[in-house]
Design a protein around this motif. Structure first.
Motif, PDB file in Angstrom:
ATOM      1  N   THR A  61       0.848  -1.185   0.000  1.00  0.00           N
ATOM      2  CA  THR A  61       0.000   0.000   0.000  1.00  0.00           C
ATOM      3  C   THR A  61       0.881   1.233   0.000  1.00  0.00           C
ATOM      4  O   THR A  61       1.939   1.249   0.640  1.00  0.00           O
ATOM      5  CB  THR A  61      -0.925   0.055   1.222  1.00  0.00           C
ATOM      6  N   LYS A  62       0.479   2.255  -0.724  1.00  0.00           N
ATOM      7  CA  LYS A  62       1.233   3.503  -0.761  1.00  0.00           C
ATOM      8  C   LYS A  62       0.646   4.531   0.195  1.00  0.00           C
ATOM      9  O   LYS A  62       1.214   5.593   0.416  1.00  0.00           O
ATOM     10  CB  LYS A  62       1.247   4.050  -2.190  1.00  0.00           C
ATOM     11  N   VAL A  63      -0.483   4.190   0.781  1.00  0.00           N
ATOM     12  CA  VAL A  63      -1.204   5.144   1.615  1.00  0.00           C
ATOM     13  C   VAL A  63      -0.491   5.399   2.937  1.00  0.00           C
ATOM     14  O   VAL A  63      -0.484   6.518   3.446  1.00  0.00           O
ATOM     15  CB  VAL A  63      -2.645   4.645   1.884  1.00  0.00           C
ATOM     16  N   LEU A  64       0.129   4.376   3.494  1.00  0.00           N
ATOM     17  CA  LEU A  64       0.689   4.479   4.843  1.00  0.00           C
ATOM     18  C   LEU A  64       2.079   5.084   4.880  1.00  0.00           C
ATOM     19  O   LEU A  64       2.587   5.388   5.965  1.00  0.00           O
ATOM     20  CB  LEU A  64       0.740   3.092   5.481  1.00  0.00           C
ATOM     21  N   PHE A  65       2.721   5.264   3.737  1.00  0.00           N
ATOM     22  CA  PHE A  65       4.112   5.690   3.718  1.00  0.00           C
ATOM     23  C   PHE A  65       4.263   7.019   2.988  1.00  0.00           C
ATOM     24  O   PHE A  65       3.635   7.244   1.951  1.00  0.00           O
ATOM     25  CB  PHE A  65       4.976   4.628   3.038  1.00  0.00           C
ATOM     26  N   ASP A  66       5.128   7.887   3.532  1.00  0.00           N
ATOM     27  CA  ASP A  66       5.353   9.160   2.854  1.00  0.00           C
ATOM     28  C   ASP A  66       6.361   8.970   1.720  1.00  0.00           C
ATOM     29  O   ASP A  66       6.800   7.852   1.436  1.00  0.00           O
ATOM     30  CB  ASP A  66       5.791  10.249   3.838  1.00  0.00           C
ATOM     31  N   ASP A  67       6.766  10.058   1.078  1.00  0.00           N
ATOM     32  CA  ASP A  67       7.608   9.956  -0.112  1.00  0.00           C
ATOM     33  C   ASP A  67       9.025   9.485   0.182  1.00  0.00           C
ATOM     34  O   ASP A  67       9.791   9.219  -0.752  1.00  0.00           O
ATOM     35  CB  ASP A  67       7.664  11.311  -0.825  1.00  0.00           C
ATOM     36  N   SER A  68       9.397   9.396   1.456  1.00  0.00           N
ATOM     37  CA  SER A  68      10.741   8.960   1.808  1.00  0.00           C
ATOM     38  C   SER A  68      10.749   7.603   2.508  1.00  0.00           C
ATOM     39  O   SER A  68      11.824   7.072   2.807  1.00  0.00           O
ATOM     40  CB  SER A  68      11.407   9.994   2.723  1.00  0.00           C
ATOM     41  N   GLY A  69       9.572   7.054   2.795  1.00  0.00           N
ATOM     42  CA  GLY A  69       9.516   5.803   3.538  1.00  0.00           C
ATOM     43  C   GLY A  69       9.942   5.950   4.985  1.00  0.00           C
ATOM     44  O   GLY A  69      10.405   4.985   5.609  1.00  0.00           O
TER      45      GLY A  69
END
Length: 330
Positions: A209-217
């Motif tokens: 999922t991409k929802v839980l992580f910001d652009d830097s992880g």
């Protein structure tokens, strides 16, 4: 007959996939609230062909291509666990191929010949970087609360994302610990070279999922260094709040109340690990730099140099004793 055509023929039509889902999956008690399962089954023929094509573009021997294609087909036809769209075997095989595709941007990548049971790591980059690939799994989702969590609402924005984040991070920790045990076993057999960097390339599998992580992880730092919640302090001169580091939490609490270490890069038992690469992308598409990050281990026995994975976004020491995120153009 070319393999891409053959894989599509073997997997069959959308009608067959629908029948497989209703007759096999539902009879095993799988929950129909997973909306991605039907879509995933319909996409498997094309995805499998695409993965085989990646192997061809990397000039693998025909024997190896046929071997991996057959493994993909068997994994595609295997029943998935609850809360997974396809079997965990398929996620892991696909992730290794996607990893090869992604790492080829950063040097000469060679994948191990599984058809001949070649010893060693999954991928070797530039003849020195040892890379092992693994996907997270949801574990026993009926027991660990994940299935119950998914049943609350179908949309991510309707759920408590902190619960999901904690769960996924606990599964990341579990996957890394599995590779720790794997490393020492292979080190004893000398199929892993002790004086060369060792990296784990981790995919989220069905948990992607991409929802839980910001652009830097940044969220991954919670299990690597215990860097939990960001803190702010008030700058009176500029009359605004500014970032002031993180709260420290060395353990992550699981659904059952048990706690696991969340300071992987601080532990002596993980000094063999030079770094990890984490992607939050799905195996259905090429991994992107916007969702894939390198985390170097500053306490590793074999530390990564500035030239290793050059240009890959991620977290490194900046030469001033600080662990910072560096974009690909920094």
């Amino acid at each position: 007959m070319a393999w891409p055509l053959y894989t599509s023929w073997r997997l069959g039509t959308a009608a067959r996939n629908k029948a497989y889902m209703t007759k096999a999956n539902m009879s095993r008690g799988y929950d129909p609230i997973i909306p991605s399962r039907y879509a995933a089954l319909n996409q498997l023929p094309k995805l499998t062909d695409d993965l085989v094509e990646i192997l061809r573009k990397n000039n693998l021997p025909e024997k190896e291509i046929e071997y991996r294609a057959e493994r993909l087909l068997k994994a595609a036809e295997a029943p998935p666990a609850p809360c997974e769209a396809v079997s965990s075997q398929y996620y892991n095989i696909a992730h290794e191929i996607r990893s090869l595709e992604f790492l080829s941007k950063y040097g000469s990548a060679r994948i191990a010949m599984d058809s001949t049971s070649e010893a060693g790591c999954d991928i070797i980059l530039d003849n020195k970087l040892q890379i092992e690939c693994i996907c997270c799994s949801p574990g026993k989702s009926g027991d660990n609360g994940w299935a119950d969590y998914l049943r609350t609402e179908r949309q991510w924005e309707m759920r408590d994302t902190r619960i999901a984040e904690d769960f996924i991070l606990s599964r990341i920790t579990n996957a890394i610990s599995n590779k720790r045990d794997f490393y020492w076993k292979h080190n004893e057999k000398e199929s892993a070279v002790a004086d060369r960097p060792y990296i784990v390339f981790l995919g989220l599998g069905s948990l992607h999922t991409k929802v839980l992580f910001d652009d830097s992880g940044r969220e991954i730092l919670r299990v690597l260094f215990g860097a939990d919640k960001p803190t702010l302090k008030y700058d009176e001169s500029n009359e605004k709040f500014i970032f002031d580091g993180y709260t420290y939490n060395r353990q992550l609490e699981k659904w059952n109340g048990s706690k696991i270490d969340s300071i992987i890069f601080r532990l002596k038992e993980y000094r063999f690990l030079s770094g990890i690469i984490v992607t939050v992308g799905g195996v259905g598409e090429e991994y992107s730099e916007n969702e894939t990050w390198l985390f170097t281990n500053p306490n590793a026995i074999n530390r990564l140099s500035v030239e290793d994975f050059k240009g890959m976004p991620g977290w490194r020491e900046n030469g001033k004793g600080k662990y910072v995120f560096l974009a690909d153009d920094d």
